[in-house]
Write a protein that holds these residues in place. Structure first.
Motif, mmCIF file in Angstrom:
data_model
loop_
_atom_site.group_PDB
_atom_site.id
_atom_site.type_symbol
_atom_site.label_atom_id
_atom_site.label_comp_id
_atom_site.label_asym_id
_atom_site.label_seq_id
_atom_site.Cartn_x
_atom_site.Cartn_y
_atom_site.Cartn_z
ATOM 1 N N GLU A 217 -1.623 -6.614 -9.520
ATOM 2 C CA GLU A 217 -1.433 -7.526 -8.398
ATOM 3 C C GLU A 217 -0.355 -7.041 -7.427
ATOM 4 O OE1 GLU A 217 1.711 -8.350 -11.270
ATOM 5 O OE2 GLU A 217 -0.437 -7.998 -11.463
ATOM 6 N N TYR A 218 0.453 -6.055 -7.858
ATOM 7 C CA TYR A 218 1.553 -5.539 -7.061
ATOM 8 C C TYR A 218 1.099 -4.249 -6.371
ATOM 9 C CZ TYR A 218 6.399 -4.368 -5.885
ATOM 10 O OH TYR A 218 7.563 -4.069 -5.218
ATOM 11 N N ALA B 45 3.580 -15.559 -1.814
ATOM 12 C CA ALA B 45 2.203 -15.101 -1.940
ATOM 13 C C ALA B 45 1.385 -15.730 -0.824
ATOM 14 C CB ALA B 45 1.627 -15.487 -3.288
ATOM 15 N N VAL B 46 0.345 -15.017 -0.387
ATOM 16 C CA VAL B 46 -0.507 -15.536 0.685
ATOM 17 C C VAL B 46 -1.112 -16.887 0.299
ATOM 18 C CG1 VAL B 46 -2.647 -15.149 1.978
ATOM 19 C CG2 VAL B 46 -1.046 -13.249 1.601
ATOM 20 N N GLY B 47 -1.584 -16.998 -0.945
ATOM 21 C CA GLY B 47 -2.249 -18.216 -1.380
ATOM 22 C C GLY B 47 -1.380 -19.457 -1.331
ATOM 23 N N LYS C 126 -6.758 -2.385 -1.928
ATOM 24 C CA LYS C 126 -5.368 -2.267 -2.369
ATOM 25 C C LYS C 126 -5.283 -1.331 -3.562
ATOM 26 C CE LYS C 126 -3.575 -5.586 -4.825
ATOM 27 N NZ LYS C 126 -3.037 -6.912 -5.204
ATOM 28 N N LEU C 127 -4.216 -0.546 -3.651
ATOM 29 C CA LEU C 127 -3.926 0.270 -4.824
ATOM 30 C C LEU C 127 -2.855 -0.463 -5.629
ATOM 31 C CD1 LEU C 127 -3.698 3.807 -3.150
ATOM 32 C CD2 LEU C 127 -5.677 2.789 -4.315
ATOM 33 N N ASP D 179 -7.080 -10.383 8.702
ATOM 34 C CA ASP D 179 -7.046 -10.684 7.275
ATOM 35 C C ASP D 179 -6.556 -12.117 7.107
ATOM 36 O OD1 ASP D 179 -7.414 -10.304 4.597
ATOM 37 O OD2 ASP D 179 -5.848 -8.798 4.350
ATOM 38 N N ASP D 180 -6.667 -12.644 5.870
ATOM 39 C CA ASP D 180 -6.265 -14.030 5.644
ATOM 40 C C ASP D 180 -4.768 -14.191 5.433
ATOM 41 O OD1 ASP D 180 -6.085 -12.872 3.143
ATOM 42 O OD2 ASP D 180 -7.553 -14.188 2.178
ATOM 43 N N GLY D 181 -4.049 -13.089 5.271
ATOM 44 C CA GLY D 181 -2.604 -13.133 5.109
ATOM 45 C C GLY D 181 -2.069 -11.743 4.845
ATOM 46 N N LEU D 182 -0.790 -11.540 5.139
ATOM 47 C CA LEU D 182 -0.173 -10.227 4.986
ATOM 48 C C LEU D 182 1.101 -10.378 4.156
ATOM 49 C CD1 LEU D 182 -0.468 -9.161 8.736
ATOM 50 C CD2 LEU D 182 -2.004 -8.500 6.875
ATOM 51 N N ALA D 183 1.057 -9.887 2.921
ATOM 52 C CA ALA D 183 2.223 -9.973 2.048
ATOM 53 C C ALA D 183 3.081 -8.710 2.207
ATOM 54 C CB ALA D 183 1.792 -10.170 0.608
ATOM 55 N N THR D 184 2.615 -7.585 1.653
ATOM 56 C CA THR D 184 3.331 -6.317 1.854
ATOM 57 C C THR D 184 2.867 -5.612 3.117
ATOM 58 O OG1 THR D 184 1.746 -4.964 0.622
ATOM 59 C CG2 THR D 184 3.474 -6.060 -0.652
#
Length: 219
Positions: free
Chosen positions: A70-71, A192-194, A62-63, A135-140
């Motif tokens: 975190e964003y 959030a994924v968590g 992630k960038l 992946d474990d989750g997709l936020a953006t």
């Protein structure tokens, strides 16, 4: 369409649940399972074991926005692929020089992980194969978009994005990138994924390497 959704115990439990939605890919010689490390590896391990398919990592970074790491403002993947979220970059007026600094740092970490996880082993050959990218989750979804674009360069027959949970927006965007998106839940209120795991403790490099070397891994 958003769906009602309940949290998973941990990533391994999420992987077992995800595998149940992917049974059509079981025992298929042309199927490959690729995980986005680190968090995607425990999920993908359970999928690969259930489907009896080869498992490998596909390294993406992630960038993060400078000062608010975190964003996500984009992501990079192996193969020198880079994806930027133009809306975020323009809204926050992030300079090209600032982006370059973040890319340089994350590129170094991407290369470190590639060397450490593989230990000299070649990556799986995915040419002409159906690839389940997990992946474990997709936020953006920016990290996964970079992964899909990088993976296309390797000539797979198809790319199926798989995740236990995703935001409605990320799932919709990825349907324009992947051949298929398999997601167990798309909660309306996604922070959030968590938040969708009881145990979302960090996956370590050691756990990644242990799972990639599982004894019954198909050749």
């Amino acid at each position: 369409m958003a769906t009602a959704f309940h949290e998973f115990g941990d990533r391994r439990a999420a992987g077992r649940a995800l595998a149940q939605a992917l049974t059509a890919y079981a025992d298929q010689a042309d199927v490959r399972v690729l995980a986005l490390p680190r968090g995607g590896v425990p999920v993908a391990f359970e999928v690969a074991e259930a489907l009896r398919a080869p498992l490998d990592v596909f390294v993406v970074r992630k960038l993060g926005v400078p000062g608010h790491e975190e964003y996500a403002m984009g992501a990079i993947a192996q193969g020198r692929v880079q994806v930027l979220d133009d809306e975020v970059v323009n809204r926050l007026a992030i300079s090209g020089a600032a982006i370059d600094r973040v890319v340089q740092a994350e590129r170094a970490e991407l290369e470190r992980r590639e060397l450490r996880y593989r230990k000299g082993r070649p990556s799986l050959d995915v040419s002409g194969c159906r690839v389940l990218l997990i992946d474990d989750g997709l936020a953006t979804g920016s990290t996964m978009r970079a992964a899909v674009r990088a993976l296309r360069l390797l000539g797979p027959a198809s790319v199926v994005v798989c995740s236990p949970v995703a935001s409605v927006q990320a799932a919709a965007q990825l349907r324009h990138e992947a051949d298929e998106v398999v997601c167990l839940g798309t909660p309306t209120h996604f922070h959030a994924v968590g938040a969708w795991y009881v145990d979302f403790s960090q996956t370590t490099d050691e756990e990644v390497m242990e799972l990639l070397a599982w004894p019954d891994r198909p050749a």
